[in-house]
Design an enzyme around this catalytic site. Structure first.
Site, short mmCIF file in Angstrom:
data_model
loop_
_atom_site.label_atom_id
_atom_site.label_comp_id
_atom_site.label_asym_id
_atom_site.label_seq_id
_atom_site.Cartn_x
_atom_site.Cartn_y
_atom_site.Cartn_z
N HIS B 99 -13.60 -16.49 1.64
CA HIS B 99 -12.28 -16.81 1.09
C HIS B 99 -12.32 -18.22 0.50
O HIS B 99 -11.80 -19.17 1.06
CB HIS B 99 -11.19 -16.70 2.16
N SER B 147 -2.21 -15.31 -9.19
CA SER B 147 -1.23 -14.92 -8.18
C SER B 147 -1.88 -14.86 -6.80
O SER B 147 -1.20 -14.94 -5.79
CB SER B 147 -0.55 -13.60 -8.55
N HIS B 152 -11.48 -15.08 -8.02
CA HIS B 152 -11.71 -13.82 -8.73
C HIS B 152 -11.58 -14.05 -10.22
O HIS B 152 -10.99 -15.02 -10.67
CB HIS B 152 -10.71 -12.75 -8.28
#
Lengths: 320, 320
Positions: B99, B147, B152
């Site tokens: 993450h 968002s 990514h």
């Protein structure tokens, strides 16, 4: 279902993709707590801005001192200046002496005064023969690019015609050559008849969400009678425009959670005649949808709320 | 002094206005604290995204289960789909099983893997004969339109050529008709000689801040040898591109306070030949400057940091 839509005037293509409104959102823009006592736009702080070029004063107070209701000053951090290659004028219009942050906190009369002051400054800028075009615009909220919260708008007068105005002029000229009429006059009539995207209709104005809206809840206010210049509005026109604009903005502010929006007034450049080559409009651009890599890499906007849905919600009608 | 600058390829005009960087800023975008345990892009949450279309797995783990290092899935909230007017494919490339939120948290090898995966998905999209163009892009940070924070990138394949790619094709064709050469090949040579805006030079790539930068610290990475397609890169090219990109992005991240940026990979649409009509580039667009009413009303960007200043800071050299 996502669909492509193309703007009648400019040929700009957008993607209307309603499902995207449901995306999860981990980020949130929050305004920092503002120390109002330090706001450079509040009365008593006149010395923190360049000296005023115009003010609406009801008493006999002196320039650059309290007593004003609206105050115009050169932008302290100008995008264009008169002694450079990017020749131009850049001014800030402080719209109220009160430390308010939303357009709807102005009364109809106060917003009419803002439009009157905008016209005074547009005319003053056009008095410089090198200024070819003046763009009045407003940034409300951080997401709309505002750096100060105290309600204000800006004017940028330039020695060139900006590309988006040029695209509108070219589109209108093409349309007129083909059909002999003004593209915006036809558009207003078409939107009135279709009645799918109309937000509000008054004797002189039509407010509607444009077919190829770039942003969710984008709304244009267009005069129903042909007119190429915002600054040629008469008193009755300004009063009615203030009432219509304030009503539309108040609806947007109630629908949007943390309202951030721009508005821009598109008016004819110097030298354009009132013969159907141009038609002024006020465009309100809410900024709840971000401008991301796709928009900047493709040159296309993705809009997650169709203008038909947007208009229905702005009218306050039943959901589809 | 503010000045107008025009992009050699597209004709896009920007205003470089350095004084504006000093503006006071009352607003600040802060990311909400993220509950990592709920991140839909983390391993173990594969069921929260559509099923994977590609994954880089080193073990024998099954599709849509942990064990991947990079994972490509259809976008759950697509801007384009295959059963609508806006025909297309929209995918998300989850760039790491960790993450992480910044590109520089990838190693050079991991970023090379991201580029490899990007090419796999571009080729897969072009296998659909209706796809005319694929745009890979990345949004990092809320101000750049992201968002979700987990690192990514995305790919959008469309049945049309996007307007900005069309503008580049047209500009390159005009230039080639006039001079017989590729505009980007000439640009790379010119920037190398001028050496005013160069950030980094490697055997195969030149990274520089473009003359008409729209954003502060905007940086383009352009192959020095002519090539129209990003996806035609060989292994050595990808490895070198990863090293150069990561170095540039790490410098940007250290200069920008709360780094938000997009990058877009501009590559030739289907059917364009490698004859000087197009030249692929990776454009990095930092988003510390907002897009406000002027930008949206005029169609022009105001950039408060000149590309010469930006390049000097990115190189780490002395301030002017």
């Amino acid at each position: 279902m996502p669909e492509y839509r193309t703007d009648l005037v400019t040929g700009r293509t957008v993607i209307i993709a309603e499902g995207r409104a449901e995306r999860p959102q981990e980020f949130s823009a929050r305004a920092l707590p503002v120390d109002v006592s330090r706001c450079p736009f509040c009365p008593g702080h006149e010395s923190e801005t360049p000296g005023e070029v115009f003010a609406l004063r009801l008493d006999r107070s002196r320039a650059d001192s309290p007593g004003w209701r609206i105050r115009a000053v050169p932008n302290k951090y100008p995008a264009v200046v008169t002694n450079s290659g990017a020749y131009g004028l850049h001014e800030v219009l402080i719209e109220s002496a009160r430390h308010i942050t939303l357009t709807s906190e102005l009364s109809d009369d106060e917003l009419a005064d803002v439009f009157r002051a905008t016209i005074v400054r547009m005319r003053a800028m056009y008095a410089d023969p090198r200024i070819e075009h003046v763009l009045p615009f407003k940034n409300v909220g951080a997401a709309a690019g505002a750096s100060l919260a105290h309600l204000h708008s800006q004017l940028i007068g330039q020695s060139i015609v900006p590309p988006d105005i040029r695209a509108e002029l070219d589109g209108a000229a093409r349309y007129r050559a083909e059909r002999g009429t003004c593209v915006w006059c036809d558009l207003v009539e078409r939107e009135r008849l279709a009645a799918e995207r109309v937000v509000l209709e008054s004797p002189r104005f039509l407010a509607f969400c444009p077919f190829a809206s770039r942003f969710a809840y984008e709304t244009w206010i267009v005069p129903r009678e042909h007119a190429c210049r915002f600054e040629a509005n008469d008193e009755a026109g300004l009063v009615e425009l203030a009432r219509v604009s304030r009503s539309v903005v108040a609806r947007l502010e109630s629908i949007l959670d943390d309202p951030a929006y721009n508005y821009v007034i598109h008016s004819a450049p110097r030298g354009v005649r009132d013969d159907g080559s141009y038609h002024w409009q006020l465009q309100i651009l809410p900024r709840s949808t971000g401008i991301a890599g796709f928009e900047l890499g493709a040159g296309m906007f993705i809009n997650p709320v169709s203008p038909e849905t947007a208009a229905r919600r702005l009218v306050g009608g039943p959901e589809a």
